[in-house]
Design an enzyme around this catalytic site. Structure first.
Site, PDB file in Angstrom:
ATOM      1  N   GLN A 171      21.760 109.213 -41.090  1.00  0.00           N
ATOM      2  CA  GLN A 171      22.877 109.721 -40.285  1.00  0.00           C
ATOM      3  C   GLN A 171      22.841 111.237 -40.423  1.00  0.00           C
ATOM      4  OE1 GLN A 171      25.184 108.822 -38.015  1.00  0.00           O
ATOM      5  NE2 GLN A 171      25.827 110.954 -38.060  1.00  0.00           N
ATOM      6  N   GLN A 173      24.055 113.794 -38.107  1.00  0.00           N
ATOM      7  CA  GLN A 173      25.168 114.625 -37.667  1.00  0.00           C
ATOM      8  C   GLN A 173      26.218 114.673 -38.765  1.00  0.00           C
ATOM      9  OE1 GLN A 173      27.440 113.242 -34.230  1.00  0.00           O
ATOM     10  NE2 GLN A 173      28.103 115.286 -33.702  1.00  0.00           N
ATOM     11  N   PRO A 298      28.353 104.391 -41.694  1.00  0.00           N
ATOM     12  CA  PRO A 298      29.662 105.042 -41.870  1.00  0.00           C
ATOM     13  C   PRO A 298      30.423 105.327 -40.585  1.00  0.00           C
ATOM     14  CG  PRO A 298      27.905 106.646 -42.178  1.00  0.00           C
ATOM     15  CD  PRO A 298      27.240 105.308 -42.022  1.00  0.00           C
ATOM     16  N   GLY A 300      31.248 104.251 -36.252  1.00  0.00           N
ATOM     17  CA  GLY A 300      31.196 103.172 -35.288  1.00  0.00           C
ATOM     18  C   GLY A 300      29.857 103.205 -34.576  1.00  0.00           C
ATOM     19  N   GLY A 301      29.517 104.388 -34.133  1.00  0.00           N
ATOM     20  CA  GLY A 301      28.244 104.559 -33.455  1.00  0.00           C
ATOM     21  C   GLY A 301      27.753 105.983 -33.561  1.00  0.00           C
ATOM     22  N   MET A 302      26.458 106.143 -33.341  1.00  0.00           N
ATOM     23  CA  MET A 302      25.854 107.478 -33.345  1.00  0.00           C
ATOM     24  C   MET A 302      24.836 107.526 -32.217  1.00  0.00           C
ATOM     25  SD  MET A 302      25.621 110.495 -34.615  1.00  0.00           S
ATOM     26  CE  MET A 302      24.582 111.677 -33.760  1.00  0.00           C
ATOM     27  N   GLU A 303      24.978 108.555 -31.387  1.00  0.00           N
ATOM     28  CA  GLU A 303      24.253 108.639 -30.122  1.00  0.00           C
ATOM     29  C   GLU A 303      22.814 109.122 -30.268  1.00  0.00           C
ATOM     30  OE1 GLU A 303      26.783 110.500 -31.228  1.00  0.00           O
ATOM     31  OE2 GLU A 303      26.695 112.561 -30.511  1.00  0.00           O
ATOM     32  N   HIS A 327      30.850 104.696 -25.043  1.00  0.00           N
ATOM     33  CA  HIS A 327      30.993 106.030 -25.649  1.00  0.00           C
ATOM     34  C   HIS A 327      29.632 106.620 -26.032  1.00  0.00           C
ATOM     35  CE1 HIS A 327      33.066 109.151 -28.110  1.00  0.00           C
ATOM     36  NE2 HIS A 327      31.967 109.053 -28.831  1.00  0.00           N
ATOM     37  N   GLU A 328      28.860 105.867 -26.776  1.00  0.00           N
ATOM     38  CA  GLU A 328      27.564 106.401 -27.241  1.00  0.00           C
ATOM     39  C   GLU A 328      26.617 106.634 -26.066  1.00  0.00           C
ATOM     40  OE1 GLU A 328      27.844 107.520 -30.060  1.00  0.00           O
ATOM     41  OE2 GLU A 328      29.522 106.281 -30.731  1.00  0.00           O
ATOM     42  N   HIS A 331      27.306 109.884 -24.341  1.00  0.00           N
ATOM     43  CA  HIS A 331      26.731 111.045 -25.027  1.00  0.00           C
ATOM     44  C   HIS A 331      25.330 111.393 -24.502  1.00  0.00           C
ATOM     45  CE1 HIS A 331      29.429 112.418 -28.141  1.00  0.00           C
ATOM     46  NE2 HIS A 331      29.567 111.217 -28.696  1.00  0.00           N
ATOM     47  N   GLU A 350      32.529 115.639 -27.855  1.00  0.00           N
ATOM     48  CA  GLU A 350      33.322 114.415 -28.026  1.00  0.00           C
ATOM     49  C   GLU A 350      34.412 114.222 -26.965  1.00  0.00           C
ATOM     50  OE1 GLU A 350      32.230 112.119 -29.767  1.00  0.00           O
ATOM     51  OE2 GLU A 350      30.864 113.135 -31.153  1.00  0.00           O
ATOM     52  N   ASP A 409      32.114 118.455 -41.629  1.00  0.00           N
ATOM     53  CA  ASP A 409      32.596 117.083 -41.756  1.00  0.00           C
ATOM     54  C   ASP A 409      34.068 117.051 -42.180  1.00  0.00           C
ATOM     55  OD1 ASP A 409      31.859 114.311 -41.490  1.00  0.00           O
ATOM     56  OD2 ASP A 409      32.237 114.170 -43.659  1.00  0.00           O
ATOM     57  N   TYR A 417      38.297 114.534 -29.866  1.00  0.00           N
ATOM     58  CA  TYR A 417      38.188 113.311 -29.078  1.00  0.00           C
ATOM     59  C   TYR A 417      39.389 113.176 -28.130  1.00  0.00           C
ATOM     60  CZ  TYR A 417      34.598 111.620 -32.356  1.00  0.00           C
ATOM     61  OH  TYR A 417      33.467 111.471 -33.099  1.00  0.00           O
TER      62      TYR A 417
HETATM   63  N1  BES Z   1      28.753 111.515 -32.631  1.00  0.00           N
HETATM   64  C1  BES Z   1      29.844 110.723 -33.097  1.00  0.00           C
HETATM   65  C2  BES Z   1      29.831 110.492 -34.580  1.00  0.00           C
HETATM   66  C3  BES Z   1      29.898 111.757 -35.401  1.00  0.00           C
HETATM   67  C4  BES Z   1      30.700 112.823 -35.030  1.00  0.00           C
HETATM   68  C5  BES Z   1      29.155 111.857 -36.554  1.00  0.00           C
HETATM   69  C6  BES Z   1      30.721 113.975 -35.808  1.00  0.00           C
HETATM   70  C7  BES Z   1      29.189 112.994 -37.332  1.00  0.00           C
HETATM   71  C8  BES Z   1      29.963 114.060 -36.956  1.00  0.00           C
HETATM   72  C9  BES Z   1      29.894 109.383 -32.370  1.00  0.00           C
HETATM   73  O1  BES Z   1      29.567 109.463 -31.029  1.00  0.00           O
HETATM   74  C10 BES Z   1      31.313 108.894 -32.397  1.00  0.00           C
HETATM   75  O2  BES Z   1      32.143 109.593 -31.879  1.00  0.00           O
HETATM   76  N2  BES Z   1      31.565 107.741 -32.980  1.00  0.00           N
HETATM   77  C11 BES Z   1      32.873 107.129 -32.977  1.00  0.00           C
HETATM   78  C12 BES Z   1      32.910 106.189 -31.817  1.00  0.00           C
HETATM   79  C13 BES Z   1      34.215 105.986 -31.149  1.00  0.00           C
HETATM   80  C14 BES Z   1      34.944 107.250 -30.776  1.00  0.00           C
HETATM   81  C15 BES Z   1      34.035 105.090 -29.936  1.00  0.00           C
HETATM   82  C16 BES Z   1      33.030 106.381 -34.285  1.00  0.00           C
HETATM   83  O3  BES Z   1      32.082 106.338 -35.052  1.00  0.00           O
HETATM   84  O4  BES Z   1      34.089 105.863 -34.539  1.00  0.00           O
HETATM   85 ZN    ZN Z   2      31.104 110.507 -29.982  1.00  0.00          ZN
END
Ligand code: BES
Ligand code: ZN
Length: 639
Positions: A171, A173, A298, A300-303, A327-328, A331, A350, A409, A417
């Site tokens: 991971q 980002q 950690p 929900g998703g990572m693009e 969502h992903e 991105h 976001e 972070d 968001y």
């Molecule tokens: N890119 C993000 C996850 C992220 C953001 C990782 C900043 C590290 C730093 C990913 O697209 C995201 O927003 N995930 C959300 C999904 C949800 C908003 C649908 C999550 O993990 O909850």
């Molecule tokens: Zn996102």
């Protein structure tokens, strides 16, 4: 004669016409040039989280060779970088953190190089300075990762679905790529890459690149990513993984034990891609696949480009949590094509993505459904603003945040968001959807594979859109949204009849007018259940909690969003029946968004810190560093 005159006349008309056209054209060109100049000056930025100096010397391509050791939990690697020495400088600066650097060399010199490492502390890591000349075309670094590689999570077999093979995922980002790859770890710097990854036999390796679909006997996998990407989109996953094709350009990877459930769950993925393309233009990354990871992931998703990484907690069995895929996928435009220049501009990634996600959901599931999602986002936004304001962090409720001297972070909140979403929604409502969509199409196309800063966006929005009508800028007040705290009073008001019905049912139950079994909930979808559970008071009796549980099975809900929302209520309501389930959930799931509020609720309860720490002691080994770094602090964990 007459004819001649006519010809002469029309020649004159034509001549003056072209002249006028030329003038108009010239003016237009002038305007274009001025606009370009202004954009360029507004696209200048500082990234407080990288030591690279891309204006001087920049990495353009990476050849990465790595061997994965599950015994040592390390990657041993040689990275060769093509560089562009723009200013003929004599050093190139890279970011690294907790890496064991071996030898460093370059193509225009036979001897090993003397490099310099300057330590900059906890989250930034060290600045790696490598001597180069104007002749240097490439540099090479041999290195190994260490236990401090926070991007990596090596899982033991018991932490996987199959329980037989270990697993690895990354991971990167926001600034964790530097813990597994020395790189110019700044979202504004893009490079292409090739990789050769060696893993134990019987395992599959996948990256944010073109991917294999089957395990091979050699354990050696080759990847190419010929579209330039920033370091935070570098990703690797290794495990006993299978592939299922879903649509023409879509498919899903997962452990064999869950891959069919995943394929069923994400059945409409091709539809989502088609829908997204119809909204904002061609999907530019070839294939769109998703890998469902073990539950410690950690987020929900990572693009990650071409291969979204996802938590298994969205496999509800009824395809009800696919907004996360939308969502992903979104991105792939907002973020992966047009990328925030620095983490202070993350709302450009976001906020746009939540807006785009909502549009995809509206196309597929209808306006009613999208409105419910928007209302949940509104609740999240109001809660987040209250939480940050109470914590003395009101400045973090601005869209453009100040992260100098801070770990990005720690600065990550729901604001980019949800406030980002509502800002864009306001623009849409003010200028009309058609105009806004036209604008967004041009934006994603015009800045594809480029960066965007908040300042440049403000100017671009004004020039291309708001200037068309003198009232629009006043109606929207972009600066209030972007640089102001809290929620501006022109925030769009979204309503939902379906939520009103939920509230009516809830009130009927709370007042004793109706039994839980008799509530009109037969047609409810996930957002309605979320609304119902979120509105439950913190002062319910055990009898009431039990009645709900018996009627709706919240404690053991297969839908993790509903279950997590319920567990948040279980704690203040002292519902002992769900204590074991709460603990089980916290030990199994590593998704930070779920963990933080549940642990918080425990902290605020009577048993407080003791119970939280007791559970955390058992669960912590299952969590990725992203989650432990947040929770260690929250729970005063000292190991
Ligand atoms: N890119 C993000 C996850 C992220 C953001 C990782 C900043 C590290 C730093 C990913 O697209 C995201 O927003 N995930 C959300 C999904 C949800 C908003 C649908 C999550 O993990 O909850
Ligand atoms: Zn996102």
């Amino acid at each position: 004669m007459k004819k001649q005159l006519n010809i002469i006349l029309s020649a004159i008309v034509l001549f003056s016409c072209t002249n006028a056209a030329k003038e108009v054209e010239g003016e237009k060109n002038n305007q274009e040039v001025n606009m370009q100049e202004e954009m360029n000056s507004r696209l200048v930025y500082t990234d407080h989280h990288s030591f690279s100096k891309p204006d001087e010397a920049v990495v353009t391509h990476l050849d990465w060779k790595a061997e994965v050791s599950f015994e040592k939990k390390t990657l041993k690697s040689v990275a060769t970088y093509q560089i562009s020495n723009k200013k003929a400088v004599n050093e190139i600066h890279l970011d690294s953190r907790n890496l064991k650097i071996g030898s460093v060399s370059r193509d225009d010199q036979d001897m090993e190089l003397e490099y310099e490492m300057i330590e900059h502390g906890e989250f930034l890591g060290s600045e790696l300075i490598i001597p180069i000349t104007s002749k240097t075309k490439s540099i090479s670094i041999e290195y190994e990762t260490t236990e401090g590689a926070d991007a990596l999570q090596f899982l033991d077999p018991v932490q996987t679905a199959g329980k037989k093979h270990p697993f690895l995922f990354t991971q990167s980002q926001a600034i964790l790529a530097r813990t597994w790859l020395p790189c110019q770890d700044s979202p504004g710097i893009r490079f292409t890459y090739n990789a050769e990854v060696t893993v134990p036999q019987g395992m599959l390796a996948l990256m944010s690149a073109d991917n294999p679909t089957e395990i091979n006997e050699t354990g050696v996998y080759n990847f190419t990513m010929d579209q330039p990407v920033p370091s935070y989109l570098m990703a690797l996953s290794v495990g006993n993984i299978e592939y299922r094709k879903i649509g023409e350009e879509t498919g899903v990877y997962a452990e064999p034990e869950i891959v069919d459930a995943a394929a069923y769950e994400f059945d409409n993925m091709q539809d989502m891609v088609d829908t997204a393309e119809a909204l904002y233009g061609k999907y530019r990354w070839g294939k769109y696949d998703v890998i469902v990871l073990p539950p410690s992931f950690p987020f929900g998703g990572m693009e990650n480009p071409r291969l979204t990484f996802a938590t298994p907690t969205i496999i509800a069995g009824d395809r009800s949590l696919t907004a996360l895929i939308a969502h992903e996928l979104a991105h792939s435009w907002s973020g992966n094509l047009v990328t925030n220049a620095s983490w202070e501009d993350i709302w450009l990634n976001e906020g746009f993505t939540v807006y785009f996600e909502n549009r995809i959901m509206e196309e597929i599931f209808g306006k009613d459904f999208a409105n419910m999602l928007a209302l949940l986002s509104r609740q999240d936004l109001e809660d987040e603003i209250a939480r940050l304001t109470d914590a003395g962090r009101a400045a973090d409720t601005r869209l453009r945040v100040d992260l100098e001297g801070r770990d990005p972070d720690d600065g990550l909140t729901g604001i980019p968001y949800d406030k980002g979403f509502y800002f864009l929604k306001l623009i849409e409502e003010t200028v009309g959807r058609e105009k806004f969509d036209e604008f967004l199409n041009e934006y994603f196309n015009g800045f594809a594979f480029k960066i965007m800063t908040t300042d440049a966006f403000i100017y671009y929005l004004d020039e291309k859109l708001l200037s068309q009508n003198e009232n629009w800028a006043n109606a929207i007040r972009p600066n209030d949204w972007i640089f102001g705290e809290g929620l501006p009073d022109n925030c769009p008001n979204i309503t939902s009849d379906r939520f009103v019905k939920v509230e009516n049912e809830l009130n009927a139950w709370l007042s004793g007018e109706k039994e839980a079994e008799d509530l009109q909930s037969g047609e409810w979808m996930t957002p309605e259940w979320m609304h119902f559970v979120r509105q439950l008071p913190d002062s319910m009796s055990n009898i009431q909690m039990e009645a709900l549980d018996q009627a709706f099975g919240f404690t053991t809900a297969g839908n993790s969003e509903i279950q997590a929302a319920w567990l948040e209520k279980v704690i203040p309501n002292n519902y002992a029946n769900a204590a074991a389930a709460t603990e089980e959930f916290l030990i199994r799931v590593g998704r930070r968004k779920f963990l933080v509020p549940i642990y918080k609720a425990i902290l605020m309860s009577d048993e407080g810190l003791d119970r939280a720490q007791a559970i955390y002691g058992k669960a912590r080994q299952n969590y990725h560093a992203v989650s432990t770094s947040t929770l260690d602090e929250m729970l005063s964990w000292e190991g």
